[in-house]
Design a protein around this motif. Structure first.
Motif, PDB file in Angstrom:
ATOM      1  N   SER A  32     -15.636   5.763 -30.857  1.00 24.28           N
ATOM      2  CA  SER A  32     -14.738   6.753 -31.461  1.00 24.28           C
ATOM      3  C   SER A  32     -15.470   7.796 -32.283  1.00 24.28           C
ATOM      4  CB  SER A  32     -13.719   6.044 -32.365  1.00 24.28           C
ATOM      5  OG  SER A  32     -14.372   5.525 -33.520  1.00 24.28           O
ATOM      6  N   GLY A  33     -16.589   7.408 -32.891  1.00 28.31           N
ATOM      7  CA  GLY A  33     -17.322   8.330 -33.752  1.00 28.31           C
ATOM      8  C   GLY A  33     -16.719   8.501 -35.132  1.00 28.31           C
ATOM      9  N   PHE A  35     -14.977   6.964 -38.897  1.00 23.83           N
ATOM     10  CA  PHE A  35     -15.449   6.052 -39.935  1.00 23.83           C
ATOM     11  C   PHE A  35     -14.789   4.691 -39.766  1.00 23.83           C
ATOM     12  CE2 PHE A  35     -15.239   4.214 -44.250  1.00 23.83           C
ATOM     13  CZ  PHE A  35     -16.603   4.083 -44.465  1.00 23.83           C
ATOM     14  N   ASP A  36     -15.586   3.604 -39.775  1.00 23.51           N
ATOM     15  CA  ASP A  36     -15.080   2.251 -39.605  1.00 23.51           C
ATOM     16  C   ASP A  36     -15.677   1.342 -40.684  1.00 23.51           C
ATOM     17  OD1 ASP A  36     -14.014  -0.136 -38.722  1.00 23.51           O
ATOM     18  OD2 ASP A  36     -15.270  -0.276 -36.930  1.00 23.51           O
ATOM     19  N   ASN A  37     -15.354   1.634 -41.940  1.00 16.03           N
ATOM     20  CA  ASN A  37     -15.796   0.823 -43.063  1.00 16.03           C
ATOM     21  C   ASN A  37     -17.318   0.670 -43.115  1.00 16.03           C
ATOM     22  OD1 ASN A  37     -15.263  -0.638 -45.415  1.00 16.03           O
ATOM     23  ND2 ASN A  37     -15.095  -2.578 -44.331  1.00 16.03           N
ATOM     24  N   GLY A  38     -18.043   1.668 -42.630  1.00 13.78           N
ATOM     25  CA  GLY A  38     -19.497   1.637 -42.651  1.00 13.78           C
ATOM     26  C   GLY A  38     -20.141   1.052 -41.410  1.00 13.78           C
ATOM     27  N   TYR A  39     -19.351   0.449 -40.516  1.00 12.84           N
ATOM     28  CA  TYR A  39     -19.890  -0.111 -39.280  1.00 12.84           C
ATOM     29  C   TYR A  39     -20.075   0.988 -38.239  1.00 12.84           C
ATOM     30  CZ  TYR A  39     -18.998  -4.814 -40.997  1.00 12.84           C
ATOM     31  OH  TYR A  39     -19.021  -5.966 -41.731  1.00 12.84           O
ATOM     32  N   GLY A  85     -19.754   7.892 -38.565  1.00 14.08           N
ATOM     33  CA  GLY A  85     -18.718   8.773 -39.101  1.00 14.08           C
ATOM     34  C   GLY A  85     -18.933   9.099 -40.562  1.00 14.08           C
ATOM     35  N   THR A  86     -20.159   8.932 -41.045  1.00 17.03           N
ATOM     36  CA  THR A  86     -20.472   9.192 -42.447  1.00 17.03           C
ATOM     37  C   THR A  86     -21.970   9.391 -42.597  1.00 17.03           C
ATOM     38  OG1 THR A  86     -20.218   8.362 -44.711  1.00 17.03           O
ATOM     39  CG2 THR A  86     -20.798   6.748 -43.043  1.00 17.03           C
ATOM     40  N   LEU A  87     -22.366   9.997 -43.697  1.00 17.76           N
ATOM     41  CA  LEU A  87     -23.776  10.061 -44.072  1.00 17.76           C
ATOM     42  C   LEU A  87     -24.119   8.819 -44.878  1.00 17.76           C
ATOM     43  CD1 LEU A  87     -24.081  13.797 -45.215  1.00 17.76           C
ATOM     44  CD2 LEU A  87     -24.832  12.804 -43.047  1.00 17.76           C
ATOM     45  N   PHE A  88     -25.392   8.417 -44.867  1.00 19.11           N
ATOM     46  CA  PHE A  88     -25.825   7.244 -45.623  1.00 19.11           C
ATOM     47  C   PHE A  88     -27.238   7.482 -46.137  1.00 19.11           C
ATOM     48  CE2 PHE A  88     -26.711   6.639 -41.154  1.00 19.11           C
ATOM     49  CZ  PHE A  88     -28.029   6.218 -41.128  1.00 19.11           C
ATOM     50  N   ASP A  89     -27.614   6.741 -47.188  1.00 17.78           N
ATOM     51  CA  ASP A  89     -28.953   6.913 -47.753  1.00 17.78           C
ATOM     52  C   ASP A  89     -29.492   5.680 -48.455  1.00 17.78           C
ATOM     53  OD1 ASP A  89     -27.427   6.818 -50.046  1.00 17.78           O
ATOM     54  OD2 ASP A  89     -28.102   8.739 -50.856  1.00 17.78           O
ATOM     55  N   THR A  90     -28.759   4.565 -48.446  1.00 20.45           N
ATOM     56  CA  THR A  90     -29.120   3.406 -49.255  1.00 20.45           C
ATOM     57  C   THR A  90     -29.758   2.278 -48.456  1.00 20.45           C
ATOM     58  OG1 THR A  90     -27.277   3.938 -50.714  1.00 20.45           O
ATOM     59  CG2 THR A  90     -28.248   1.748 -50.945  1.00 20.45           C
ATOM     60  N   ARG A 169     -24.357  -1.885 -39.960  1.00 17.26           N
ATOM     61  CA  ARG A 169     -23.531  -1.295 -41.020  1.00 17.26           C
ATOM     62  C   ARG A 169     -24.411  -0.530 -42.000  1.00 17.26           C
ATOM     63  NH1 ARG A 169     -19.311  -4.545 -45.035  1.00 17.26           N
ATOM     64  NH2 ARG A 169     -17.903  -2.781 -45.321  1.00 17.26           N
ATOM     65  N   VAL A 170     -23.874   0.561 -42.518  1.00 20.23           N
ATOM     66  CA  VAL A 170     -24.570   1.348 -43.539  1.00 20.23           C
ATOM     67  C   VAL A 170     -23.675   1.475 -44.764  1.00 20.23           C
ATOM     68  CG1 VAL A 170     -25.902   2.668 -41.840  1.00 20.23           C
ATOM     69  CG2 VAL A 170     -23.694   3.559 -42.633  1.00 20.23           C
ATOM     70  N   THR A 171     -24.298   1.853 -45.869  1.00 17.03           N
ATOM     71  CA  THR A 171     -23.549   2.139 -47.091  1.00 17.03           C
ATOM     72  C   THR A 171     -23.347   3.644 -47.172  1.00 17.03           C
ATOM     73  OG1 THR A 171     -24.614   0.257 -48.175  1.00 17.03           O
ATOM     74  CG2 THR A 171     -23.528   1.885 -49.598  1.00 17.03           C
ATOM     75  N   PRO A 172     -22.103   4.117 -47.062  1.00 12.81           N
ATOM     76  CA  PRO A 172     -21.867   5.569 -47.075  1.00 12.81           C
ATOM     77  C   PRO A 172     -22.326   6.212 -48.379  1.00 12.81           C
ATOM     78  CG  PRO A 172     -19.903   4.390 -46.361  1.00 12.81           C
ATOM     79  CD  PRO A 172     -20.863   3.363 -46.888  1.00 12.81           C
ATOM     80  N   VAL A 173     -22.748   7.455 -48.279  1.00 12.80           N
ATOM     81  CA  VAL A 173     -23.069   8.231 -49.472  1.00 12.80           C
ATOM     82  C   VAL A 173     -21.766   8.452 -50.227  1.00 12.80           C
ATOM     83  CG1 VAL A 173     -23.884  10.453 -50.344  1.00 12.80           C
ATOM     84  CG2 VAL A 173     -25.024   9.374 -48.393  1.00 12.80           C
TER      85      VAL A 173
END
Length: 200
Positions: A32-33, A35-39, A85-90, A169-173
């Motif tokens: 889908s591209g 946002f899915d809770n960071g997954y 579906g989000t940017l991340f940096d952590t 999974r990532v942690t969204p900015v």
């Protein structure tokens, strides 16, 4: 002379037919591209990479969403690109399913972060322990939108297609704390301006 030429041509055909030909990469994207809770919600992968079909391991959708023990084989020497579906940096969390069984399924991969064009290695992972995955901190400056996982597995053991991905999974900015307040303030100003126009 002519007989030698025919023999050489025949030998050439015999040699060519005994060499296995690897299909050229054919990249496709599914998911889908959103946002899915960071997954991961979207995956780009090589359809022609060497992977098995048992247990639905050739289904790229298995690498999307939360960990559920269904998995996707990256393919020996190939890679996948995942977006969220989000940017991340952590940090990046990777979930695999054959951990602790390295004798039968020796699998490893490099984990990269990037912007879809340029990527930097942040960690290497293998299945030598029984943890089922790992959390890998990003010590790079900037924000990213894509995780690339590149298979580095040796082609031995029972593995049919290298590293198995259950979920990533990532942690969204986080949005700056002032941003929602700014949005509310702009909404109030817009409403006040609209009321003034209505009154005029």
């Amino acid at each position: 002379m002519l007989g030698n030429m025919h023999a050489a041509i025949a030998a050439g055909f015999l040699f060519a037919s005994s060499v296995s030909v690897t299909a050229a990469p054919m990249w496709t994207t599914v998911g889908s591209g959103g946002f899915d809770n960071g997954y991961a919600s979207s995956i780009t992968y090589d359809v022609n990479a060497a992977r098995g079909s048992a247990n639905d391991r050739g289904n790229a959708q298995n690498a999307l969403g939360a960990a559920d023990t269904s998995f996707f084989e990256i393919g020996f020497g190939s890679y996948i690109d995942l977006t969220f579906g989000t940017l991340f940096d952590t940090s990046v969390s990777v979930f695999e399913i054959t951990f602790g069984n390295v004798l039968s399924w020796p699998e490893s991969a490099g984990i990269f972060v990037g912007d879809g064009i340029d990527f930097q290695l942040i960690a290497s992972i293998d299945n030598t322990d029984a943890q089922g995955g790992g959390v890998f901190p990003i010590s790079l400056v900037g924000t990213f939108d894509t995780v690339r996982i590149k298979d580095t597995s040796p082609t031995r053991g029972l593995s049919t297609g290298g590293f198995d991905v259950d979920a990533v999974r990532v942690t969204p900015v986080p949005l700056p704390a002032a941003l929602p307040l700014l949005g509310a303030g702009l909404a109030v100003l817009g409403f006040v301006g609209w009321r003034r126009r209505q009154a005029a």
